[in-house]
Motif scaffolding. Structure first.
Motif, PDB file in Angstrom:
ATOM      1  N   PRO A  71       0.819  -1.221   0.000  1.00 32.12           N
ATOM      2  CA  PRO A  71       0.000   0.000   0.000  1.00 32.12           C
ATOM      3  C   PRO A  71       0.850   1.267   0.000  1.00 32.12           C
ATOM      4  CG  PRO A  71      -0.040  -1.046   2.155  1.00 32.12           C
ATOM      5  CD  PRO A  71       0.661  -2.002   1.237  1.00 32.12           C
ATOM      6  N   PRO A  72       0.259   2.390  -0.387  1.00 36.23           N
ATOM      7  CA  PRO A  72       1.006   3.646  -0.457  1.00 36.23           C
ATOM      8  C   PRO A  72       1.313   4.225   0.921  1.00 36.23           C
ATOM      9  CG  PRO A  72      -1.302   4.049  -0.897  1.00 36.23           C
ATOM     10  CD  PRO A  72      -1.147   2.554  -0.809  1.00 36.23           C
ATOM     11  N   THR A  73       2.060   5.328   0.919  1.00 31.38           N
ATOM     12  CA  THR A  73       2.386   6.038   2.158  1.00 31.38           C
ATOM     13  C   THR A  73       1.112   6.415   2.907  1.00 31.38           C
ATOM     14  OG1 THR A  73       4.413   6.926   1.201  1.00 31.38           O
ATOM     15  CG2 THR A  73       3.504   8.103   3.094  1.00 31.38           C
ATOM     16  N   PHE A  74       1.109   6.145   4.212  1.00 31.86           N
ATOM     17  CA  PHE A  74      -0.036   6.481   5.053  1.00 31.86           C
ATOM     18  C   PHE A  74       0.148   7.885   5.622  1.00 31.86           C
ATOM     19  CE2 PHE A  74      -1.866   6.748   9.327  1.00 31.86           C
ATOM     20  CZ  PHE A  74      -3.197   6.450   9.062  1.00 31.86           C
ATOM     21  N   VAL A  75      -0.831   8.729   5.424  1.00 25.03           N
ATOM     22  CA  VAL A  75      -0.762  10.099   5.936  1.00 25.03           C
ATOM     23  C   VAL A  75      -1.455  10.136   7.294  1.00 25.03           C
ATOM     24  CG1 VAL A  75      -1.355  12.505   5.531  1.00 25.03           C
ATOM     25  CG2 VAL A  75      -0.725  11.026   3.606  1.00 25.03           C
ATOM     26  N   SER A  76      -0.659  10.415   8.324  1.00 24.00           N
ATOM     27  CA  SER A  76      -1.166  10.360   9.687  1.00 24.00           C
ATOM     28  C   SER A  76      -1.772  11.694  10.113  1.00 24.00           C
ATOM     29  CB  SER A  76      -0.032   9.992  10.653  1.00 24.00           C
ATOM     30  OG  SER A  76      -0.471  10.108  11.993  1.00 24.00           O
ATOM     31  N   PRO A  77      -3.072  11.735  10.398  1.00 23.25           N
ATOM     32  CA  PRO A  77      -3.691  12.973  10.865  1.00 23.25           C
ATOM     33  C   PRO A  77      -3.232  13.361  12.274  1.00 23.25           C
ATOM     34  CG  PRO A  77      -5.266  11.174  10.977  1.00 23.25           C
ATOM     35  CD  PRO A  77      -4.056  10.636  10.291  1.00 23.25           C
TER      36      PRO A  77
END
Length: 245
Positions: A80-86
């Protein structure tokens, strides 16, 4: 007998003058056909590597892991792609992988996984077996203080980042992509356009690091690879403490 000899001589003369090759000599032995050159190209050997890297993928469909170092090879699975952490101000959490081999700009990886300490959620499903991915989708974090022309501590320095700074900042991790490796050394190609204009002045690049590359690109070999995204690695020592590979 003499007549037969003259007849054979006449036949050979006619074949020669008409451009034909006789199947046998007058003594009756076959002509040796020339051997065709070996047209099979030798595949380059796979370099053995040993360090951790991060998957720099933004496509929502993820990164294909293939059975061979080729864009047409069978797809074994996806990462999976890079996870953007809120939680961490939209910090990009990349999938972590082990790099164990390299060939022609492709890298043999295994044990792909999310860093659930940073994503704060269970690891996403992904292919975690061995397979090949393009180096254009991998980046590394190095705590080396210089980049070298070759994977050797005695090789000339071709890249410096400021004064006594290392290559482990988020900015430099994003700016670089993996192009080759051997042992615990990685060759990284950087792009000027991925660096902020305010930071480009601190990057000192020797002309040899840009030789043969498209404009705005430069390469260097680094060691002391750190496979931890959010902090520094312990035990890597200084450049002079690491034996050449």
């Amino acid at each position: 007998m003499a007549t037969d000899h003259r007849l054979r001589h006449l036949v050979l003369l006619l074949l020669t003058t008409t451009g034909l090759t006789p199947l046998a000599s007058c003594a009756g032995t076959a002509e040796s056909a020339p051997k065709a050159p070996n047209a099979v190209a030798t595949e380059p050997a796979t370099r053995t590597c040993d360090f951790g890297a991060f998957v720099a993928e933004t496509d929502p469909a993820g990164l294909n892991v293939r059975a061979a170092p080729s864009p047409t090879a069978k797809v074994l699975g996806k990462i999976p792609p890079t996870f953007v952490s809120p939680t961490f101000n939209n910090y990009g959490v990349r999938v972590e992988v082990e790099v164990i081999g390299a060939r022609r700009g492709w890298f043999l990886i295994r044990n792909a996984t999310d860093n659930d300490m940073l994503t704060e959620r269970p690891p996403r499903p992904m292919y975690a077996g061995e397979g090949w991915v393009s180096g254009s989708k991998l980046t590394v974090k190095s705590q080396a203080e210089v980049g070298r022309a070759q994977p050797d501590l005695q090789a000339p320095v071709v890249l410096r980042i400021g004064d006594n700074e290392s290559f482990d900042s988020d900015l430099l991790v994003e700016a670089g992509r993996l192009t080759d490796c051997t042992g615990k050394w990685a060759q990284v190609e950087f792009a000027d356009q991925r660096l902020r204009s305010m930071d480009r002045g601190s990057v000192r690049v020797d002309a040899s690091a840009r030789a043969g590359l498209p404009a705005g690109r430069f390469r260097a070999w680094v060691n002391r690879i750190c496979a931890v995204q959010e902090t520094s690695c312990d035990g890597l020592g200084a450049d002079g403490d690491v034996a050449p590979r």
